[in-house]
Each structure stands twice: as structure tokens, then as C-alpha cells.
Design a protein around this motif. Structure first.
Motif, short mmCIF file in Angstrom:
data_model
loop_
_atom_site.label_atom_id
_atom_site.label_comp_id
_atom_site.label_asym_id
_atom_site.label_seq_id
_atom_site.Cartn_x
_atom_site.Cartn_y
_atom_site.Cartn_z
N ASP A 50 0.84 -1.19 0.00
CA ASP A 50 0.00 0.00 0.00
C ASP A 50 0.88 1.25 0.00
OD1 ASP A 50 -2.37 1.48 0.12
OD2 ASP A 50 -2.37 1.53 2.30
N THR A 51 0.42 2.30 -0.64
CA THR A 51 1.13 3.58 -0.61
C THR A 51 1.03 4.15 0.80
OG1 THR A 51 0.61 4.02 -2.91
CG2 THR A 51 1.23 5.91 -1.57
N VAL A 52 2.14 4.64 1.32
CA VAL A 52 2.12 5.26 2.66
C VAL A 52 1.55 6.66 2.50
CG1 VAL A 52 3.51 6.01 4.63
CG2 VAL A 52 4.07 3.88 3.45
N ASP A 53 0.27 6.79 2.85
CA ASP A 53 -0.40 8.09 2.72
C ASP A 53 -1.49 8.27 3.77
OD1 ASP A 53 -2.27 6.30 1.82
OD2 ASP A 53 -2.58 7.27 -0.12
N GLY A 54 -1.50 7.39 4.75
CA GLY A 54 -2.50 7.48 5.81
C GLY A 54 -1.93 6.96 7.11
N PRO A 55 -2.71 7.07 8.18
CA PRO A 55 -2.18 6.69 9.50
C PRO A 55 -1.85 5.20 9.62
CG PRO A 55 -4.53 7.19 9.64
CD PRO A 55 -4.07 7.58 8.27
N PHE A 56 -2.66 4.34 9.02
CA PHE A 56 -2.43 2.91 9.16
C PHE A 56 -1.24 2.44 8.33
CE2 PHE A 56 -6.96 3.55 10.11
CZ PHE A 56 -6.93 3.17 11.45
N SER A 57 -1.12 2.96 7.12
CA SER A 57 0.03 2.58 6.30
C SER A 57 1.32 3.14 6.88
CB SER A 57 -0.17 3.03 4.85
OG SER A 57 -0.37 4.42 4.76
N ALA A 58 1.28 4.34 7.45
CA ALA A 58 2.47 4.91 8.08
C ALA A 58 2.88 4.09 9.30
CB ALA A 58 2.20 6.37 8.49
N TYR A 59 1.91 3.66 10.08
CA TYR A 59 2.21 2.84 11.25
C TYR A 59 2.80 1.49 10.82
CZ TYR A 59 1.66 0.21 15.55
OH TYR A 59 1.90 -0.57 16.65
#
Length: 143
Positions: A50-59
Motif C-alpha cells: 500500500d502507498t504510505v499516505d494514511g495513518p495505518f500505512s504509516a504505522y
């Protein structure tokens, strides 16, 4: 009654400001993360690819960075490595990346909270402005 209507209007305006500011912050952080063109590693616990562009992907990406760094350093953290150990740079870079990603996770949370508080303020303001007892007010005004 006029004071409650005024306070209701103020709450509604402040609530709208909170919702707009929170929404703008959420979008801004998302866009900045997206511009970095980072995708969640394939061996992450969740949201792989997934592209890191939200809180869950960043985490998720922050967690896998930690896992990879610990694998590279033999399970040692930055503080546990000797100052002359060349792996200390790997641990330091991983720590900085994780801190940046966790900062974005916190920013998303604060933005969402601001929007929630804004909605609550709007609802409170609408409640203060509502006049369900108009008939009673007219009776009191005649007396």
C-alpha cells in the motif's frame, strides 16, 4: 434566550473552523506522505504494498522499518550499539524514519480529533440555537 442563541452561533462558527482546520491538516499530511512515494514493505504485518499516505500505512511501515533495523543490527537498538559500530548509522536512520512516520500518525490523530470536536461544537451550537419552547416564550412575553 438571546445569549444562548449568540453562544450557539459562536459554537457553530468555531466548530466549522475546527472541522475545516482538521480536515485540511489531514489532507496536507496525507499529500506530503504520498509525495515521498513510499510503499509499505511486502513483509509488513499489514497493508503490504500500500502507498504510505494514511495513518495505518504509516504505522505499518514504521513497524517494518524497526523489524528490518533490528535484523540488521543483530537485535540491538541504537543505544545498545557501540559508538564505533558501523551498524549504529543503520539504527539511527531507522529511528529517524520511524519517528517521522509516527509523527505523521499523531498528526492524523490530532486532525481527526479536531474534526470530532468541531462536529460536537456544531451540534452543541445547534442545540443552543434551537427554540423548541417558542410558544412558552410568547406567553411569557405577554405577561
Amino acid at each position: 434566550m438571546r445569549t444562548s442563541r449568540t453562544m450557539g452561533t459562536i459554537l457553530i462558527v468555531l466548530g466549522l473552523i475546527f472541522v475545516i482546520a482538521g480536515g485540511a491538516t489531514y489532507v496536507l499530511v496525507s499529500q506530503e506522505l504520498s509525495r515521498a512515494n513510499v510503499t509499505v514493505a511486502d513483509d509488513a504485518a499489514f497493508l503490504q504494498g500500500d502507498t504510505v499516505d494514511g495513518p495505518f500505512s504509516a504505522y505499518s511501515q514504521a513497524q517494518i522499518i524497526d523489524k528490518h533495523a533490528l535484523e540488521s543490527t543483530g537485535g540491538k537498538t541504537y543505544a545498545e550499539l557501540d559508538r564505533e559500530d558501523p551498524l549504529r548509522q543503520v539504527a539511527m536512520s531507522a529511528s529517524f524514519l520511524r519517528a517521522s512516520l509516527f509523527t505523521s500518525v499523531v498528526a492524523f490523530g490530532v486532525a481527526a480529533m479536531a474534526m470530532g470536536v468541531g462536529v460536537a461544537m456544531i451540534l452543541g451550537g445547534l442545540g443552543l440555537r434551537a427554540r423548541p419552547d417558542d410558544a412558552r416564550d410568547r406567553v411569557a412575553a405577554r405577561a
